[in-house]
Design a protein around this motif. Structure first.
Motif, mmCIF file in Angstrom:
data_model
loop_
_atom_site.group_PDB
_atom_site.id
_atom_site.type_symbol
_atom_site.label_atom_id
_atom_site.label_comp_id
_atom_site.label_asym_id
_atom_site.label_seq_id
_atom_site.Cartn_x
_atom_site.Cartn_y
_atom_site.Cartn_z
ATOM 1 N N ASP A 74 0.799 -1.224 0.000
ATOM 2 C CA ASP A 74 0.000 0.000 0.000
ATOM 3 C C ASP A 74 0.837 1.282 0.000
ATOM 4 O O ASP A 74 0.299 2.385 0.127
ATOM 5 C CB ASP A 74 -0.971 -0.002 1.188
ATOM 6 C CG ASP A 74 -2.181 0.896 0.933
ATOM 7 O OD1 ASP A 74 -2.547 1.069 -0.249
ATOM 8 O OD2 ASP A 74 -2.742 1.445 1.902
ATOM 9 N N LEU A 75 2.142 1.141 -0.179
ATOM 10 C CA LEU A 75 3.013 2.308 -0.288
ATOM 11 C C LEU A 75 3.137 2.793 -1.733
ATOM 12 O O LEU A 75 3.613 3.894 -1.999
ATOM 13 C CB LEU A 75 4.419 1.939 0.211
ATOM 14 C CG LEU A 75 4.990 2.781 1.341
ATOM 15 C CD1 LEU A 75 4.113 2.672 2.573
ATOM 16 C CD2 LEU A 75 6.395 2.359 1.699
ATOM 17 N N PHE A 76 2.732 1.938 -2.678
ATOM 18 C CA PHE A 76 2.834 2.271 -4.106
ATOM 19 C C PHE A 76 1.547 2.956 -4.550
ATOM 20 O O PHE A 76 0.450 2.406 -4.335
ATOM 21 C CB PHE A 76 3.026 1.001 -4.955
ATOM 22 C CG PHE A 76 4.355 0.317 -4.747
ATOM 23 C CD1 PHE A 76 5.383 0.461 -5.673
ATOM 24 C CD2 PHE A 76 4.577 -0.475 -3.625
ATOM 25 C CE1 PHE A 76 6.609 -0.174 -5.490
ATOM 26 C CE2 PHE A 76 5.796 -1.112 -3.434
ATOM 27 C CZ PHE A 76 6.808 -0.964 -4.358
ATOM 28 N N ALA A 77 1.669 4.126 -5.162
ATOM 29 C CA ALA A 77 0.489 4.827 -5.663
ATOM 30 C C ALA A 77 -0.104 4.033 -6.821
ATOM 31 O O ALA A 77 0.609 3.645 -7.752
ATOM 32 C CB ALA A 77 0.872 6.230 -6.120
ATOM 33 N N SER A 102 2.503 4.685 -9.738
ATOM 34 C CA SER A 102 3.955 4.658 -9.503
ATOM 35 C C SER A 102 4.656 4.080 -10.728
ATOM 36 O O SER A 102 4.059 3.314 -11.490
ATOM 37 C CB SER A 102 4.283 3.802 -8.269
ATOM 38 O OG SER A 102 4.347 2.435 -8.612
ATOM 39 N N THR A 103 5.912 4.432 -10.907
ATOM 40 C CA THR A 103 6.668 3.917 -12.052
ATOM 41 C C THR A 103 6.805 2.397 -11.991
ATOM 42 O O THR A 103 6.620 1.703 -12.991
ATOM 43 C CB THR A 103 8.062 4.575 -12.108
ATOM 44 O OG1 THR A 103 7.869 5.983 -12.274
ATOM 45 C CG2 THR A 103 8.899 4.035 -13.252
ATOM 46 N N VAL A 104 7.129 1.888 -10.797
ATOM 47 C CA VAL A 104 7.335 0.433 -10.667
ATOM 48 C C VAL A 104 6.070 -0.338 -11.062
ATOM 49 O O VAL A 104 6.135 -1.301 -11.827
ATOM 50 C CB VAL A 104 7.780 0.083 -9.222
ATOM 51 C CG1 VAL A 104 7.590 -1.398 -8.929
ATOM 52 C CG2 VAL A 104 9.238 0.473 -9.014
ATOM 53 N N THR A 105 4.902 0.107 -10.556
ATOM 54 C CA THR A 105 3.683 -0.639 -10.904
ATOM 55 C C THR A 105 3.316 -0.412 -12.375
ATOM 56 O O THR A 105 2.839 -1.334 -13.032
ATOM 57 C CB THR A 105 2.513 -0.274 -9.970
ATOM 58 O OG1 THR A 105 2.420 1.147 -9.869
ATOM 59 C CG2 THR A 105 2.703 -0.870 -8.589
ATOM 60 N N ARG A 110 11.794 5.394 -7.393
ATOM 61 C CA ARG A 110 10.979 5.628 -6.194
ATOM 62 C C ARG A 110 9.782 6.514 -6.514
ATOM 63 O O ARG A 110 9.001 6.846 -5.630
ATOM 64 C CB ARG A 110 11.836 6.276 -5.095
ATOM 65 C CG ARG A 110 12.877 5.332 -4.510
ATOM 66 C CD ARG A 110 13.698 5.981 -3.411
ATOM 67 N NE ARG A 110 14.465 7.114 -3.892
ATOM 68 C CZ ARG A 110 14.160 8.385 -3.640
ATOM 69 N NH1 ARG A 110 13.146 8.698 -2.882
ATOM 70 N NH2 ARG A 110 14.912 9.354 -4.137
ATOM 71 N N TRP A 111 9.622 6.899 -7.778
ATOM 72 C CA TRP A 111 8.538 7.816 -8.124
ATOM 73 C C TRP A 111 7.172 7.154 -7.877
ATOM 74 O O TRP A 111 6.920 6.034 -8.333
ATOM 75 C CB TRP A 111 8.659 8.264 -9.587
ATOM 76 C CG TRP A 111 7.775 9.444 -9.866
ATOM 77 C CD1 TRP A 111 8.068 10.755 -9.631
ATOM 78 C CD2 TRP A 111 6.450 9.411 -10.393
ATOM 79 N NE1 TRP A 111 7.004 11.548 -9.979
ATOM 80 C CE2 TRP A 111 5.993 10.750 -10.445
ATOM 81 C CE3 TRP A 111 5.602 8.386 -10.805
ATOM 82 C CZ2 TRP A 111 4.728 11.097 -10.912
ATOM 83 C CZ3 TRP A 111 4.342 8.718 -11.264
ATOM 84 C CH2 TRP A 111 3.917 10.067 -11.312
ATOM 85 N N GLY A 112 6.334 7.852 -7.127
ATOM 86 C CA GLY A 112 5.008 7.308 -6.835
ATOM 87 C C GLY A 112 4.988 6.315 -5.684
ATOM 88 O O GLY A 112 3.988 5.634 -5.474
ATOM 89 N N ASP A 120 14.420 5.972 -14.532
ATOM 90 C CA ASP A 120 13.215 6.790 -14.635
ATOM 91 C C ASP A 120 13.612 8.258 -14.454
ATOM 92 O O ASP A 120 14.052 8.649 -13.373
ATOM 93 C CB ASP A 120 12.234 6.358 -13.532
ATOM 94 C CG ASP A 120 10.991 7.228 -13.493
ATOM 95 O OD1 ASP A 120 10.784 8.036 -14.428
ATOM 96 O OD2 ASP A 120 10.225 7.098 -12.516
ATOM 97 N N PRO A 121 13.481 9.057 -15.486
ATOM 98 C CA PRO A 121 13.877 10.467 -15.351
ATOM 99 C C PRO A 121 13.086 11.207 -14.262
ATOM 100 O O PRO A 121 13.516 12.258 -13.790
ATOM 101 C CB PRO A 121 13.592 11.062 -16.739
ATOM 102 C CG PRO A 121 12.849 10.031 -17.509
ATOM 103 C CD PRO A 121 13.009 8.715 -16.828
ATOM 104 N N LYS A 122 11.952 10.626 -13.822
ATOM 105 C CA LYS A 122 11.171 11.299 -12.773
ATOM 106 C C LYS A 122 11.756 11.087 -11.377
ATOM 107 O O LYS A 122 11.307 11.709 -10.421
ATOM 108 C CB LYS A 122 9.716 10.793 -12.822
ATOM 109 C CG LYS A 122 8.972 11.358 -14.040
ATOM 110 C CD LYS A 122 7.482 11.093 -13.964
ATOM 111 C CE LYS A 122 7.196 9.654 -14.206
ATOM 112 N NZ LYS A 122 5.843 9.364 -14.691
ATOM 113 N N ASP A 123 12.726 10.170 -11.248
ATOM 114 C CA ASP A 123 13.410 9.988 -9.968
ATOM 115 C C ASP A 123 14.890 10.269 -10.214
ATOM 116 O O ASP A 123 15.588 9.478 -10.836
ATOM 117 C CB ASP A 123 13.210 8.554 -9.451
ATOM 118 C CG ASP A 123 14.077 8.243 -8.225
ATOM 119 O OD1 ASP A 123 14.761 9.157 -7.712
ATOM 120 O OD2 ASP A 123 14.069 7.078 -7.785
#
Ligand code: GLN
Length: 453
Positions: A53-56, A78-81, A178-180, A212-215
């Motif tokens: 539940d930490l992932f947006a 989130s980027t990972v999801t 770590r984005w999101g 990920d350029p966002k992180d």
């Protein structure tokens, strides 16, 4: 997907899921089926996963298991999801965790504790699954998903994996975006998978990792084929056994497991060498300065305005105070107080700056070890097997913090670490071993992990 949705319903007593998304899951599974039929299925096509539940998750409630986020439902993913869905995975729901990932037992969640599916032989006592990714570990162990995402700031992937007989890898800092992901301590947080086998964890990490350029802390390096490393030869590899990890009062069962793991690696052709990581004993105290310091700063954003819950007051300051007093749980408040204290003028040099210097020394210990040709380091994952719900950390939070003794060094140094199930204690509970690798050398961990598994 249907089988897992049924299993989740039948195992609600474990409290592993805090949100279930059956409609979304069926839709995603059907879309994956269609892709597979066209021969266009991704590497995870139709694989049902649980998400910490930490992932947006866009359109699905995300609260980090804190009351302060109320029913916050992100408008972004989130980027990972995003990468997992790109590869065809299916979202079963959101998994329970310690509030803001602060804890080692999943007892600080505002949704209540997660129950470990394992029991001691001949006992009905409910045990913790470890934390903070307790929902992820319990769900994988109980067959409530084929794999799960997790995060690790000081051990939160590896310790719950060890407590539930599952595999958990925290990759090198910067490997996953770590984005999101709700921030706890930004210089230590990393995402990674919890899975049933080393091979599954390699496949999942392959989808989760990447630049990920966002992180700005994510690293621009190609993602290797991790699965190809599973089953790779470990012949001639030098494996370090750090003498400082032989802590006072280490249970005989853990000692035995550790020697057994070393024997297995030796039998597979690796060479075992004793190494020294002299600053190990300072890692835990330094971590419990750095992590709360960063947490106090990250958690300043929960002000009753931007996200989730609000408790009104007569003016804005009262509103802030009332919202934060009602919204944060006891452990989170403790971290915020420690964090603001160690960062405050007059104490900054004595605590925060000093802890950062210790961090550099810890990192150097590992570097020196790797410079001597060591490929990886073998240690126990935890100082004990899973303990009972309510058994630890009541009046003395430090008792709980001691769980992280073998894992925090790895975050402080930014290195990859994997926890692999390696045996069980006299009560039949799973125990895990940890392998620590060189920066961005997750592949060696997968090769070695498979030997132990
Ligand atoms: N148990 C540690 C803590 O409470 C680590 C938690 C984590 O890795 N998220 O800070």
């Amino acid at each position: 997907t249907d089988a897992h949705l049924g299993a989740i319903e039948a195992a609600r007593v474990l409290n592993a899921y805090v949100v279930e998304t059956p409609d979304e899951a069926r839709k995603m599974a059907q879309a994956a089926d269609a892709q597979i039929a066209k021969g266009e299925g991704g590497p995870l096509a139709g694989i049902p996963l649980g998400i910490k539940d930490l992932f947006a998750t866009k359109g699905t409630r995300t609260t980090a298991c804190s009351k302060i986020l109320g029913d916050f439902t992100p408008t972004y993913e989130s980027t990972v999801t995003t990468q997992l869905w790109r590869d065809g995975a299916v979202l079963l729901g959101k998994l329970n965790n310690d509030e803001f990932a602060m804890g080692s037992s999943n007892e600080t969640s505002c949704f209540g504790p997660v129950v470990n599916p394992w029991r001691r032989a001949g006992s009905d006592a409910k045990l913790v699954p470890g934390g903070s990714s307790g929902g992820s570990a319990a769900a994988v162990a109980a067959g409530l998903c084929l794999g799960a995402t997790a995060t690790d700031t000081g051990g939160s992937i590896r310790q719950p994996a060890a407590f539930t007989g599952t595999v958990g890898i925290k990759p090198t800092y910067g490997r996953c975006s770590r984005w999101g992901i709700v921030a706890f301590a930004s210089s230590l947080d990393q995402a990674g998978p919890i899975a049933r086998t080393v091979r599954d964890s390699a496949i999942l990490l392959g989808s989760m990792a990447g630049y990920d350029p966002k992180d700005t802390t994510s690293v621009d390096r190609p993602v290797p084929n991790y699965e190809a490393a599973v089953g790779g030869s470990v012949k001639g590899m030098k494996i370090g056994i750090p003498k400082e990890y032989r802590i006072d009062g280490m249970p005989a069962e853990i000692e035995k497991l550790w020697s057994q793991g070393a024997e297995w690696l030796k039998a597979a052709g690796a060479e075992l060498v004793e190494v020294s990581l002299p600053h190990t004993k300072y890692a835990l105290p330094a971590y419990y300065i750095v992590a709360p310091a960063e947490a106090s700063s990250n958690l300043a954003r929960y002000d009753g305005v931007r996200y989730g819950a609000r408790v009104n007051g007569r003016n804005i300051v009262e509103m802030y105070e009332a919202t934060r007093a009602a919204g944060f749980g006891a452990e989170v408040k403790r971290r915020i107080m420690i964090g603001t204290y160690v960062l405050s003028a007059g104490y900054y040099d004595a605590y925060y700056l000093r802890a950062q210097k210790v961090r550099t020394l810890i990192k150097r210990d590992f570097e020196q070890c790797f410079e001597q040709g060591v490929s990886a380091i073998l240690t126990p994952a935890t100082p004990s097997a899973a303990f009972g719900i309510g058994e630890k950390g009541g009046a003395d939070p430090v008792e709980m913090y001691l769980n992280d003794i073998f894992t925090v060094t790895v975050n402080m140094a930014g290195l990859p670490g994997i926890a692999v199930p390696a045996g069980s204690d006299s009560q039949g509970l799973p125990l895990g071993l940890q392998l620590i690798g060189r920066p961005f050398d997750e592949e060696t961990l997968f090769s070695l992990g498979e030997v132990i598994e």
